[in-house]
Design a protein around this motif. Structure first.
Motif, short mmCIF file in Angstrom:
data_model
loop_
_atom_site.label_atom_id
_atom_site.label_comp_id
_atom_site.label_asym_id
_atom_site.label_seq_id
_atom_site.Cartn_x
_atom_site.Cartn_y
_atom_site.Cartn_z
N ILE A 83 0.86 -1.18 0.00
CA ILE A 83 0.00 0.00 0.00
C ILE A 83 0.90 1.23 0.00
CG2 ILE A 83 -1.82 1.21 1.27
CD1 ILE A 83 -2.46 -1.51 2.60
N CYS A 84 0.59 2.15 -0.91
CA CYS A 84 1.41 3.35 -1.01
C CYS A 84 1.06 4.33 0.10
CB CYS A 84 1.21 4.00 -2.37
SG CYS A 84 2.01 5.60 -2.44
N ARG A 85 2.11 4.92 0.67
CA ARG A 85 1.88 5.85 1.78
C ARG A 85 2.37 7.27 1.47
NH1 ARG A 85 6.55 3.44 5.65
NH2 ARG A 85 8.21 3.64 4.13
N ASN A 86 2.74 7.53 0.22
CA ASN A 86 3.25 8.86 -0.10
C ASN A 86 2.12 9.90 -0.17
OD1 ASN A 86 6.26 8.27 -2.09
ND2 ASN A 86 5.88 8.22 0.09
N LEU A 87 2.53 11.16 -0.31
CA LEU A 87 1.58 12.27 -0.11
C LEU A 87 0.22 12.12 -0.81
CD1 LEU A 87 1.23 14.85 1.53
CD2 LEU A 87 2.15 16.10 -0.42
N PRO A 88 0.17 11.94 -2.14
CA PRO A 88 -1.17 11.84 -2.75
C PRO A 88 -2.01 10.71 -2.15
CG PRO A 88 0.51 12.16 -4.42
CD PRO A 88 1.24 11.92 -3.13
N CYS A 89 -1.38 9.61 -1.82
CA CYS A 89 -2.13 8.49 -1.23
C CYS A 89 -2.46 8.78 0.22
CB CYS A 89 -1.35 7.18 -1.37
SG CYS A 89 -1.30 6.65 -3.10
N HIS A 90 -1.60 9.55 0.86
CA HIS A 90 -1.86 9.98 2.23
C HIS A 90 -3.10 10.88 2.24
CE1 HIS A 90 -0.50 10.77 6.34
NE2 HIS A 90 -0.98 11.99 6.15
N GLU A 124 6.73 3.29 -0.85
CA GLU A 124 6.76 4.63 -1.42
C GLU A 124 6.01 4.60 -2.75
OE1 GLU A 124 7.95 6.85 0.59
OE2 GLU A 124 8.58 5.26 1.94
N CYS A 125 5.85 5.79 -3.35
CA CYS A 125 5.03 5.93 -4.56
C CYS A 125 5.23 4.78 -5.56
CB CYS A 125 5.37 7.26 -5.24
SG CYS A 125 4.39 7.55 -6.72
N ILE A 126 4.11 4.23 -6.00
CA ILE A 126 4.19 3.15 -6.99
C ILE A 126 3.79 3.67 -8.38
CG2 ILE A 126 4.05 1.17 -5.45
CD1 ILE A 126 1.04 1.12 -5.77
N GLY A 127 3.87 4.99 -8.52
CA GLY A 127 3.66 5.60 -9.83
C GLY A 127 2.22 5.58 -10.30
N SER A 128 1.28 5.50 -9.36
CA SER A 128 -0.13 5.43 -9.75
C SER A 128 -0.95 6.41 -8.93
CB SER A 128 -0.64 4.00 -9.52
OG SER A 128 0.20 3.09 -10.16
N CYS A 129 -0.41 7.61 -8.78
CA CYS A 129 -1.03 8.62 -7.91
C CYS A 129 -2.44 8.98 -8.40
CB CYS A 129 -0.17 9.86 -7.85
SG CYS A 129 1.58 9.50 -7.66
N ALA A 130 -2.71 8.81 -9.69
CA ALA A 130 -4.03 9.17 -10.22
C ALA A 130 -5.12 8.29 -9.63
CB ALA A 130 -4.02 9.05 -11.74
S1 FES Z 1 1.85 8.62 -4.08
FE1 FES Z 1 0.78 6.78 -3.98
S2 FES Z 1 0.97 6.00 -5.97
FE2 FES Z 1 2.07 7.83 -6.05
#
Ligand code: FES
Length: 160
Positions: A83-90, A124-130
């Motif tokens: 599970i991505c935890r970076n900013l957009p997913c946060h 970290e980001c998995i390149g699917s922030c959309a």
């Molecule tokens: S920040 Fe979650 S997929 Fe990019």
């Protein structure tokens, strides 16, 4: 030399990566992914074999493995949820998705479920922030936005 972990199919992939990139060091990470994919873990000995095959220093490969969580964590369970935890997913509240997944799988971050079916990891980001909050089950990518509990349950049921 005969290798124990670098099987023919893995060597074929490594050769592809080696031919694709100008520097042999660039083949290390994708090769480690192949090893992880096959063994669900990175066997210690496979690092020596990879170093020998690519003709790069072993400590260089060990440094990469210890730097990246995805290689450091052992993946003993049958299915690996990332599970991505970076900013957009946060901002898209991955925490709530994580809580639901924990509840439905009886697994916890960094720990396999008792039945050996699930392992959860925050990445970290998995390149699917959309499609935040994005998550992967094994190599399948999922859109975590607007997922109902019922839909999530159905997704998880596909992985035995
Ligand atoms: S920040 Fe979650 S997929 Fe990019």
């Amino acid at each position: 030399m005969a290798y124990k972990y670098l099987t023919e199919d893995i060597i074929q992939k490594i050769d592809e990566y080696r031919n694709k990139f100008p520097y042999k060091e660039q083949a290390i990470i994708p090769s480690l992914h192949e090893i992880l994919e096959k063994y669900r873990d990175i066997p210690e000995k496979s690092l020596e074999e990879l170093a020998e095959y690519l003709k790069v220093p072993l400590n260089h490969i060990e440094g990469i493995v210890s730097f990246y969580d995805m290689f450091r964590f052992k993946k003993n369970a049958r299915h690996h949820i990332r599970i991505c935890r970076n900013l957009p997913c946060h901002l898209a509240n991955y925490q709530s998705l994580l809580e639901k997944i924990k509840e439905l799988t009886n697994a916890d971050v960094g720990k396999s479920s008792a039945d050996g079916r699930w392992y959860i990891e925050l990445v970290e980001c998995i390149g699917s922030c959309a499609i935040a909050p994005a998550f992967l089950i094994d190599n399948d990518l999922y859109d975590g936005s607007n997922l109902t509990d019922e839909e999530l349950k159905k997704i998880l049921e596909k992985y035995k």
